[in-house]
Structures are given as structure tokens and as C-alpha cells.
Design an enzyme around this catalytic site. Structure first.
Site, mmCIF file in Angstrom:
data_model
loop_
_atom_site.group_PDB
_atom_site.id
_atom_site.type_symbol
_atom_site.label_atom_id
_atom_site.label_comp_id
_atom_site.label_asym_id
_atom_site.label_seq_id
_atom_site.Cartn_x
_atom_site.Cartn_y
_atom_site.Cartn_z
ATOM 1 N N TYR A 147 0.831 -1.205 0.000
ATOM 2 C CA TYR A 147 0.000 0.000 0.000
ATOM 3 C C TYR A 147 0.866 1.256 0.000
ATOM 4 O O TYR A 147 0.634 2.162 -0.809
ATOM 5 C CB TYR A 147 -0.957 -0.011 1.192
ATOM 6 C CG TYR A 147 -1.962 1.125 1.162
ATOM 7 C CD1 TYR A 147 -3.091 1.058 0.357
ATOM 8 C CD2 TYR A 147 -1.774 2.270 1.933
ATOM 9 C CE1 TYR A 147 -4.009 2.094 0.322
ATOM 10 C CE2 TYR A 147 -2.688 3.308 1.895
ATOM 11 C CZ TYR A 147 -3.798 3.213 1.095
ATOM 12 O OH TYR A 147 -4.703 4.256 1.055
ATOM 13 N N GLU A 154 1.557 6.430 -6.979
ATOM 14 C CA GLU A 154 0.405 7.176 -7.493
ATOM 15 C C GLU A 154 0.614 8.683 -7.338
ATOM 16 O O GLU A 154 0.454 9.452 -8.295
ATOM 17 C CB GLU A 154 -0.871 6.746 -6.759
ATOM 18 C CG GLU A 154 -1.322 5.327 -7.082
ATOM 19 C CD GLU A 154 -2.541 4.911 -6.280
ATOM 20 O OE1 GLU A 154 -3.342 5.806 -5.918
ATOM 21 O OE2 GLU A 154 -2.712 3.708 -6.013
#
Length: 221
Positions: A147, A154
Site C-alpha cells: 500500500y 500514485e
């Protein structure tokens, strides 16, 4: 009738999960193969088609939640799928200048490993009634590393795309127009970056809570 509908639901979800699982396996294979043979500059071109298909297929999961086919809350599903689609279509596909960035490799690898585990976990549950304990552990543990690497990738890609977004004015709506409405994709991207600030810790905390519940040993009576 209820039993038949339940069987039909399980069959559909099983097929769906295993098909998307296969798609993410292809993404990971092509990403690693290209990374080792040609370098990170060519990873996006190698994975583009299966990545777009596998990630876009996740839209169905929103529908699954709305129809009650799965128990996952829409409040958790929607932001995650929305951010993935935004990166996939709104950044990577829309701005080729960013496709050769090294963060594309870390993004694709983080996403694909996560999804391979997730879809195989739910595919096993729907097909066989349960998933093996090792897969359960992977499902609720690998996010501890993947994550952060995925989110970092991102955010980094959106940030690096900002100059190209601003320069191209793609997806912008300028006034005057018949709708009397304007929209600037550059500022929308900045807002998206801002959402990551509270959104990422919230999602991580939610996943930690899910991990605690999923891996908790049943109490002996």
C-alpha cells in the site's frame, strides 16, 4: 429458488474473480519481463492493454456492492477503485510523457501483486467456500508494504504529470460556452493530490482494522 440464486451468485463471482486474477497475472509477468529485459522505460507499453482491461473491470465491483452481491462497503470500494481508474486512464493513458517514468514500474508491480492475491483469495472463497490460511495471511498482510509503495507511486506520477497536464490543457473546458461552465484539469489534479493527504492514512487505518479482525484467533469457549 433462493438456493439456485445463491449458487448463481457464487458461480458468477468465482468466474469474475478468476478472470481478473488471470489479467493481473499477465500484467505482472509482462512488467517483470520487460523490466529485466528492456528497462523501466518500456514497462507501460508492455502492460497497457491488460492493465486497462483488468483495472477497468473493477468497476463491476461497485455494482456488486450496490446489488448486494458482496458485503464490501461502497464507502471503502468506491474511493479505491476511483483513484485507480483516475491513475490508469486520467494520468497514464492520457499523458504519454509520463509513461516512461520509473514510478510506473513500482506502481504496476505493487498493484498487480496486491490484486493477484486479492482476486485469488475471493475466487477461492466463492469457488470452494473458503481460502487457505496462507492466502488469508497474504491478503491481510502484504498491504503493509504494497500500500505505501503503491500510494507513493500514485502521488509521484500525478505530481510529475502536472506540467504536461497544464501545458496540454487536455480535458479543460473554457468559457464562454453554452453551459456557462469552466473546468481546469490541472487544478482537478491538484485537488486529487490533496485528497491523498487525509485519504491515504484513513484507508490504511481501515485496512489495519480489517487485518486485525480477519487474522484474530477465535476465542475458545
Amino acid at each position: 429458488m433462493a438456493r439456485f440464486l445463491s449458487l448463481l451468485r457464487r458461480l458468477y463471482l468465482s468466474v469474475y474473480n478468476w478472470i481478473v486474477f488471470a489479467g493481473w497475472c499477465q500484467v505482472l509477468y509482462l512488467a517483470l519481463k520487460t523490466l529485466t529485459e528492456s528497462g523501466h522505460e518500456h514497462v507501460y507499453n508492455a502492460v497497457e492493454k491488460p492493465l486497462l482491461l483488468a483495472q477497468t473491470a473493477a468497476v463491476l465491483e461497485i455494482l456488486h456492492g450496490l446489488l448486494g452481491l458482496v458485503r464490501s462497503p461502497i464507502s471503502a470500494t468506491l474511493p479505491q477503485i476511483g483513484s485507480r481508474l483516475y491513475l490508469t486512464w486520467g494520468i497514464l493513458w492520457s499523458f504519454p510523457e509520463i509513461q516512461k517514468h520509473v514510478l510506473v514500474s513500482s506502481l504496476v508491480i505493487s498493484w498487480s501483486i496486491t490484486e493477484i492475491i486479492r482476486y485469488s483469495f475471493f475466487g477461492a472463497k466463492e469457488a470452494f467456500g473458503s481460502a487457505p490460511s496462507w492466502l488469508l495471511w497474504l491478503r491481510y498482510s502484504t498491504f503493509l508494504l504494497l500500500y505505501p509503495t503503491g500510494i507513493t507511486s500514485e502521488v509521484g506520477l500525478i505530481y510529475n504529470a502536472l506540467p504536461y497536464i497544464k501545458g496540454s490543457e487536455k480535458y479543460c473546458i473554457r468559457m464562454p460556452n453554452k453551459w456557462n461552465f469552466s473546468f481546469d484539469y490541472f487544478y482537478a489534479a491538484i485537488i486529487a493530490l490533496g485528497i491523498y493527504v487525509p485519504g491515504s492514512p484513513h484507508m490504511y487505518t481501515y485496512m489495519l482494522g480489517q487485518r486485525k479482525k480477519a487474522l484474530a484467533k477465535p476465542k475458545r469457549e
